[in-house]
Design an enzyme around this catalytic site. Sequence first.
Site, mmCIF file in Angstrom:
data_model
loop_
_atom_site.group_PDB
_atom_site.id
_atom_site.type_symbol
_atom_site.label_atom_id
_atom_site.label_comp_id
_atom_site.label_asym_id
_atom_site.label_seq_id
_atom_site.Cartn_x
_atom_site.Cartn_y
_atom_site.Cartn_z
ATOM 1 N N ARG A 59 13.551 13.550 -1.183
ATOM 2 C CA ARG A 59 13.300 14.165 -2.335
ATOM 3 C C ARG A 59 13.696 15.699 -1.401
ATOM 4 N NH1 ARG A 59 8.201 16.124 -2.316
ATOM 5 N NH2 ARG A 59 7.251 13.958 -1.963
ATOM 6 N N LYS A 211 27.938 17.895 -17.652
ATOM 7 C CA LYS A 211 29.024 18.539 -18.243
ATOM 8 C C LYS A 211 30.138 17.748 -17.453
ATOM 9 C CE LYS A 211 25.587 17.880 -21.318
ATOM 10 N NZ LYS A 211 24.329 19.708 -20.481
HETATM 11 N N1 LCS Z 1 22.251 24.362 -19.422
HETATM 12 C C1 LCS Z 1 22.919 23.780 -20.915
HETATM 13 C C2 LCS Z 1 24.152 25.006 -21.469
HETATM 14 C C3 LCS Z 1 23.950 22.688 -21.723
HETATM 15 O O1 LCS Z 1 24.729 22.961 -22.485
HETATM 16 C C4 LCS Z 1 22.508 22.357 -21.036
HETATM 17 C C5 LCS Z 1 22.377 20.569 -22.178
HETATM 18 C C6 LCS Z 1 21.238 22.182 -19.929
HETATM 19 C C7 LCS Z 1 21.408 23.409 -19.555
HETATM 20 C C8 LCS Z 1 20.675 21.030 -19.427
HETATM 21 O O2 LCS Z 1 21.184 19.922 -19.352
HETATM 22 P P1 LCS Z 1 21.003 18.448 -18.590
HETATM 23 O O3 LCS Z 1 19.698 18.368 -17.904
HETATM 24 O O4 LCS Z 1 20.837 17.670 -19.868
HETATM 25 O O5 LCS Z 1 21.861 17.709 -17.925
HETATM 26 N N2 LCS Z 1 23.148 20.354 -23.184
HETATM 27 C C9 LCS Z 1 23.446 19.463 -23.922
HETATM 28 C C10 LCS Z 1 23.349 19.585 -25.384
HETATM 29 O O6 LCS Z 1 24.406 20.965 -25.597
HETATM 30 N N3 LCS Z 1 23.869 18.831 -25.329
HETATM 31 O O7 LCS Z 1 23.223 17.708 -25.528
HETATM 32 C C11 LCS Z 1 22.691 18.116 -23.616
#
Ligand code: LCS
Length: 398
Positions: A59, A211
Amino acid sequence: MHDLKNKGFATRQIHAGSHRDATGALCTPIYATSTFAFDSVEQGGARFAGQADGYIYSRLGNPSLTQVEEKIASLECAEDAVATASGMGAISATLWSSVEAGDEIIASDTLYGCTYALMTGGLPKFGVKVTLVDMTNLENISKNLTEKTKVVYFETPCNPTLKILDIVAICNMVHDYNPEIRVVVDNTFNSPYVQRPLTLGADVVVHSATKYINGHGDVIAGFVAGKKDFITKVRMFGIKDMTGAVMSPFSAFLLARGLKTLNIRMERHSSNAMKVARFLHDHPAVAKVSYPGLEDFEGYEIAKKQMDLFGGMMSFELKADRDAVAAAINKLQLITIAVSLGDAETLIEHPASMTHSTFSAEDLAAADISEGLVRLSVGLEDPDDIIADLKAVLDTLV
Ligand code: LCS
């Protein structure tokens, strides 16, 4: 390891963070271990007291994670970076490490839906005041700055409207008011190949590595990058104590693999997206296309200044009501209806009912997220096939 300081982006995305173990394995193994053996109680004590190097418990750190942390630090031009279990883990660990009850945050009015939920439903429960403003007008930020402001937070391009915010102008204005205020930029829509906010004056970069950084749609992950002192605080407080949002070694392995092709993928996402944006722009069923690379898009001049490419994300509005928009999306054959973005597959979604359903009706209006807005993450397929799929459906609307 070879000195990578003056090497190019492609070389660093492949070689940064690579430390050969005793076997000489080319790729860093998945260190599937929760804990690490000490030679003695005294050595363990020294490590916990921070007086000796070495891993303690996963962790707090793990060699598979160190590899990708070093890669992201190198690519974002940061002193240090820490891996997290998700983008939301990166954002929440950053904010828990930055504010306490009584403090204030100024955030952009256009944010990913769960970031918005954290800002409006989460942090205020713990005595943190969050003010959402349209940051295209700097005055909206300056008039809300107070001695209690600890963080200014935004995405650019914003999810889902692709609104572009001027990183240099915002950082200069905020830091002129108080250099201690932490400007945090979510760089998820770009990846460090396209935009590097720390070189433009930001203090901290957060990522959903789910992403483009991973790029293959098979991981949930995040990163925080910035100054060494702050990243240590995020690791040893924000993640270790507050969120526990630690990345798994298997995710780190997949991220290291994905990162090796980041530049090539971003070049193709961007060139495919430009072709798709031009097609949509000229189609009679489309009312408006928001893509940073279109010359008539409001954010074009700032995007050209701060982004090296225009990326793979866009949104558009159809000349149709919500039901007709939904019916059109439902007929697509190649393009997949899904949230998330940055994958090899082209993904389409309806923000008002999917990613941004956490927004109140007033905040949807303030952020320009209409019922007719459609978001597209242009993938790596042949661009002619993506366009043909869209054309077959859009032609039925005219
Ligand atoms: N920041 C942005 C700009 C995002 O688009 C997302 C997720 C996150 C943070 C959060 O990331 P995660 O915890 O999911 O890794 N965006 C998503 C979207 O536009 N569609 O599904 C998830």
